[in-house]
Structures are given as C-alpha cells and as structure tokens.
Design a protein around this motif. Structure first.
Motif, PDB file in Angstrom:
ATOM      1  N   ARG A  58      -8.358  -1.214   8.761  1.00  0.00           N
ATOM      2  CA  ARG A  58      -7.777  -1.992   7.668  1.00  0.00           C
ATOM      3  C   ARG A  58      -8.797  -2.410   6.612  1.00  0.00           C
ATOM      4  O   ARG A  58      -8.731  -3.487   6.047  1.00  0.00           O
ATOM      5  CB  ARG A  58      -7.040  -3.205   8.238  1.00  0.00           C
ATOM      6  CG  ARG A  58      -5.774  -2.812   8.996  1.00  0.00           C
ATOM      7  CD  ARG A  58      -5.083  -4.021   9.609  1.00  0.00           C
ATOM      8  NE  ARG A  58      -3.712  -3.705   9.964  1.00  0.00           N
ATOM      9  CZ  ARG A  58      -3.333  -3.076  11.068  1.00  0.00           C
ATOM     10  NH1 ARG A  58      -4.251  -2.648  11.914  1.00  0.00           N
ATOM     11  NH2 ARG A  58      -2.065  -2.836  11.301  1.00  0.00           N
ATOM     12  N   LEU A  94       8.331  -3.728  -1.383  1.00  0.00           N
ATOM     13  CA  LEU A  94       8.193  -3.404   0.036  1.00  0.00           C
ATOM     14  C   LEU A  94       7.079  -2.369   0.242  1.00  0.00           C
ATOM     15  O   LEU A  94       6.299  -2.475   1.201  1.00  0.00           O
ATOM     16  CB  LEU A  94       9.514  -2.874   0.588  1.00  0.00           C
ATOM     17  CG  LEU A  94       9.487  -2.441   2.061  1.00  0.00           C
ATOM     18  CD1 LEU A  94       9.117  -3.612   2.966  1.00  0.00           C
ATOM     19  CD2 LEU A  94      10.818  -1.835   2.464  1.00  0.00           C
ATOM     20  N   ASN A  95       6.975  -1.404  -0.666  1.00  0.00           N
ATOM     21  CA  ASN A  95       5.902  -0.421  -0.562  1.00  0.00           C
ATOM     22  C   ASN A  95       4.532  -1.092  -0.658  1.00  0.00           C
ATOM     23  O   ASN A  95       3.583  -0.728   0.050  1.00  0.00           O
ATOM     24  CB  ASN A  95       6.037   0.637  -1.664  1.00  0.00           C
ATOM     25  CG  ASN A  95       7.121   1.650  -1.357  1.00  0.00           C
ATOM     26  OD1 ASN A  95       7.442   1.894  -0.199  1.00  0.00           O
ATOM     27  ND2 ASN A  95       7.716   2.226  -2.388  1.00  0.00           N
ATOM     28  N   MET A 141       3.766  -2.681   2.588  1.00  0.00           N
ATOM     29  CA  MET A 141       3.372  -1.671   3.572  1.00  0.00           C
ATOM     30  C   MET A 141       1.927  -1.235   3.337  1.00  0.00           C
ATOM     31  O   MET A 141       1.177  -0.994   4.284  1.00  0.00           O
ATOM     32  CB  MET A 141       4.312  -0.471   3.498  1.00  0.00           C
ATOM     33  CG  MET A 141       5.719  -0.765   4.007  1.00  0.00           C
ATOM     34  SD  MET A 141       6.860   0.585   3.664  1.00  0.00           S
ATOM     35  CE  MET A 141       6.137   1.878   4.645  1.00  0.00           C
ATOM     36  N   GLU A 145      -0.745  -3.258   4.992  1.00  0.00           N
ATOM     37  CA  GLU A 145      -0.924  -3.082   6.430  1.00  0.00           C
ATOM     38  C   GLU A 145      -2.229  -2.360   6.769  1.00  0.00           C
ATOM     39  O   GLU A 145      -2.827  -2.605   7.803  1.00  0.00           O
ATOM     40  CB  GLU A 145       0.266  -2.318   7.017  1.00  0.00           C
ATOM     41  CG  GLU A 145       1.526  -3.150   7.158  1.00  0.00           C
ATOM     42  CD  GLU A 145       1.340  -4.304   8.136  1.00  0.00           C
ATOM     43  OE1 GLU A 145       0.691  -4.085   9.181  1.00  0.00           O
ATOM     44  OE2 GLU A 145       1.832  -5.407   7.856  1.00  0.00           O
ATOM     45  N   ASN A 146      -2.657  -1.451   5.902  1.00  0.00           N
ATOM     46  CA  ASN A 146      -3.897  -0.743   6.195  1.00  0.00           C
ATOM     47  C   ASN A 146      -5.034  -1.152   5.261  1.00  0.00           C
ATOM     48  O   ASN A 146      -6.078  -0.521   5.242  1.00  0.00           O
ATOM     49  CB  ASN A 146      -3.698   0.772   6.117  1.00  0.00           C
ATOM     50  CG  ASN A 146      -4.759   1.499   6.908  1.00  0.00           C
ATOM     51  OD1 ASN A 146      -4.933   1.236   8.087  1.00  0.00           O
ATOM     52  ND2 ASN A 146      -5.493   2.379   6.266  1.00  0.00           N
TER      53      ASN A 146
END
Length: 462
Positions: A77, A370-371, A374, A377-378
C-alpha cells in the motif's frame, strides 16, 4: 564460464582522486577490455561511470547515471522507488527513494569471445549480478543482469522492473522498426537530446542510436529469459521467491549506415514475439510524436491499446501526447489508462477532471467516487488519494463522509514516504479542514443531499 583472465586481455588500474573542496576521496577503478575503456564507481556499487569506445572516441553512457537497475514498487500500500544507482535521485532525501543495493563480491570473467567483470549484489527484493562483457576484437558488448528473488515480488506494471540506460550526449538520433506494417521499414527521429532505453521483460524490438556529428551508430537489442516468463503479462506480474530471470542488453557499434548493423537490426525485428507488437507500437508513437505527426502517433497508440487490453501504457502515453500538444480528448485517455492500471488509477481519474464533466450523470459521478475509494486500498499511505475522494463527497454535500476522508488523510500523513517538514505541513492543512467540517456537522441542518439512486434487485425465483 571461466573466472580467470587471459593474459593481456585487459588491465585493472586502481586510482583515487580527491574531489575539490571535499575531505573524502572518491575512488574509481579503470580497466581496458577489447576496444573499450571502462570506469567503475567504487562509491556507487561499482556501476560504470563511463564506457568509452576507444576506436570511435565516443562515450556510450551519460556520466555517473548511465546505468541503473530499478524497481518501482506499489506493494504494501505504498509507492517506493528501489534504485541501484545512488545518483538517480540525488538530493532527494525522502523515504520513498531507496538505494538499497549492496556489493557482495566482484570477479573477472570470460564467456566465449567476451571478457569483463561481474559484480554480485543484493537488495531488499533480490540477489542479482551485473555482468559487463566486452568482445576481445569487435566493437560489441553485453550488459547482463541476472536476478533471483529473495521474497515474493508483485510487479504492478511489468515495465516498472527494468534496467534503465541514459546515453551519452553525442547520440542525437533514434531509429526503431516500424510496427504498423508487416515488419518492414523504420521510423527515425532526429535532433533528440537525452536518449534513454529500458530493458524489461516486455521486449519492444531493436533500437539504433546515431551520433550524427561523429557518424557513429549504436545498435541496442534486449532479450529476457526466465522460466514461466516467455510471455509475461504487462501488469500484476507475481515473481515468487526463488524465481530467476535475466535481462540482457547487447550493443554493437559501427559507422553510420553500416550495412552489417542494419542487417542485425532487421534480424532482431524478425525475432520479436508477435504478442509484443503493442510494445513496439508505443516506441513508434514516441518517434512519430518527435516527428510532429501527432495524428499518426494517436492512431498508433490506440492500435497498441486494442492489441493488449491489460496494458495501460498506450492510453497513458495518449493522454500525455494530448496534454503536451493541447489536443482534445486528454481526460478520456487518462480515464482509460486509469481503468487499466491496477494500482494508481485514482490519480488518473482525479487528474482528468472526470468527476466535473458537465455530461456526467449523478450515477457516473458516484461510481467515480467509488473508484477513487478503491484506489486508496492500495495507496493507503498517500494522503492525496483521500482528499480526491473527499472533494467528490463535498460536491454531493456529504460533509460527514468528506470529514472521514480528511481524518483518514491525517492518519496517513504519519506514514507517508515524505520528509518530516512535508508531513507537518500536510497535517496542519488536514486539521484545519477537519475543524471546519466538524463545525458544519454540529450546526448545519442537512437538507441538500443528492437524491438516492434506486437499486432494484429482481425478485428471487421460487
């Protein structure tokens, strides 16, 4: 392979020189092999500071920083630059720039008609060797990097594990094979400064560099080898612990327009795996852009994108071409690149201004947000990602969610790979915004949320 040296093949000369104004000496190691004179940097993991072709009196590499094994990691991450060459990020004192290669040993070596030196190293992700081999009588050399992973390594984009070359300032012309047809023809760009090349697992065919002043050519061919890596994916490549692979770059020199070099280039083109054509087309687009043929460059990049739907680089380059030349369609290209990039698409989407597009529906704007979530997350330790999502929530008058994003950004600031001064400045900005949003939450009546988007799930069949 032998580790002894034939008599008179090459001679080591160790010298130490004192830099002006410095108390410590910078040591260099000089040797001659075949038609080449080489200087190794003892204070920079024995990388070549110089490789000079004596007969043509031409410097092959950019001094000090001409060669570098590089791995840009998005693992755990975070985004970390692992470099071999300490000069690549000179002056950058931030945790994200890591020069972690260490020399284990050095040995002279011979292989067939070649003689040279091998340096064995280790880094935080692999043990590897760098072998410089020079032909005894011909103007040819090989630079071979052989790796063995010491842990599982996730390469989010395969091109991000590479051997980077920066060439001497005399080279000012680049020629590559034309990948648009059936394997015939070449594309050439002139007046080029700062020519570079990357040897990766995604082979893109040969490249011919020319020093037009000295009328000398340098032909570069790259090959990759390793079990299971015959046709690697362009993204999300997992290299398991113990995986071995090599990246070999061969260089041949000669006079400009030398028939032998042109024939070698044609032969190398015929050996290129057809599934790698997309990578060659990206090289073609760079030449076409330098030629000013922007429409053709766009067309070639779109063609490459169609050939490899999991390859983000064509759309990324398309967005850059449109940005740099003020052409329409930059946001759309960034978006398409973002959807193909497995780690960093939040940046692509945010940078495109896609969420502010007048034609975007409410549903599209929410999917965009939302993208972004997401993408976090990384990239959990890059606070900017949270702020991009926060701005989307603010546009929807969702103050509570925006405040949550700023709080998360404040947390991430403690772990962001930046210097302490940058962290402190960012935390102050976040704290100020959080206080502002908390005041709104405590005092404002909520009346302006966007309408809900109905979600209707079909009834389950009996």
């Amino acid at each position: 392979m032998k580790t002894s040296i034939s008599n008179g093949a090459w001679i080591w000369i160790a010298i130490a020189c004192l830099a002006f104004g410095e108390s410590a000496s910078k040591a260099a190691e000089l040797f001659k092999a075949g038609q080449f004179a080489v200087t190794l940097q003892e204070d920079n993991v024995l990388l070549p500071a110089s490789i000079r072709w004596l007969k043509g009196d031409v410097e092959l590499l950019k001094p000090e920083v001409g060669l570098n094994a590089s791995f840009t990691s998005f693992e755990f991450r975070n985004k970390i630059y692992h470099e071999e060459n300490r000069g690549i990020w000179a002056g950058k004192n931030e945790p994200r720039f890591i020069t972690d290669a260490k020399v284990i040993s050095k040995e002279a070596c011979e292989e067939g008609e070649y003689t040279g030196v091998r340096v064995n190293l280790e880094s935080s992700y692999a043990r590897f060797s760098r072998t410089l081999l020079f032909h005894r009588t011909e103007p040819r050399l090989q630079i071979v990097y052989s790796f063995e992973c010491t842990r599982d390594v996730m390469v989010y984009e395969t091109e991000h594990l590479r051997i980077g070359f920066q060439f001497g300032p005399g080279f000012d012309q680049v020629t590559v094979c034309d990948g648009r047809g059936q394997g015939e023809g070449y594309l050439t760009a002139t007046g080029v400064t700062g020519i570079t090349h990357s040897a990766t697992l995604l082979e893109a065919g040969p490249k011919l560099l020319t020093d037009t002043t000295k009328k000398i050519c340098l032909l570069i061919t790259t090959s990759a080898s390793g079990p299971g890596l015959e046709n690697p994916p362009p993204s999300m490549l997992l290299l398991k612990k113990g995986q071995k692979f090599s990246l070999t770059t061969e260089c041949a020199l000669g006079p400009q327009h030398a028939p032998a070099l042109l024939q070698q280039m044609a032969d190398a083109r015929t050996k290129l795996d057809p599934t790698h054509r997309a990578y060659l087309l990206v090289e073609n687009a760079d030449i076409l852009e330098r030629q000013g043929k922007l429409k053709e460059a766009e067309s070639v990049l779109l063609q490459a994108a169609e050939l490899r739907l999991d390859y983000a680089t064509p759309f990324m380059r398309l967005a850059e071409v449109r940005r740099d030349h003020n052409l329409p369609g930059q946001p759309e290209a960034f978006v398409e690149a973002g959807y193909r990039m497995p780690y960093n698409f939040g940046y692509m989407l945010s940078g495109s201004g896609y969420a502010d597009a007048p034609a975007a529906t409410e549903e599209q704007k929410r999917l965009h947000t939302l993208n972004l979530l997401m993408a976090v997350e990384n990239t959990a330790f890059y606070p900017d990602y949270y702020l991009w999502a926060a701005r989307g929530f603010l546009k929807m008058n969702m103050v509570v969610q925006a405040c949550a994003m700023y709080r998360q950004a404040l947390w991430a600031a403690d772990f962001m790979p930046r210097g302490e001064e940058t962290r402190a400045k960012f935390k102050t900005q976040c704290q100020k915004k959080i206080a502002e949003l908390e005041t709104i939450m405590r005092n404002q009546i909520c009346t302006n949320l966007p309408p809900l988007i109905p979600v209707r799930i079909p009834a389950r069949e009996p």
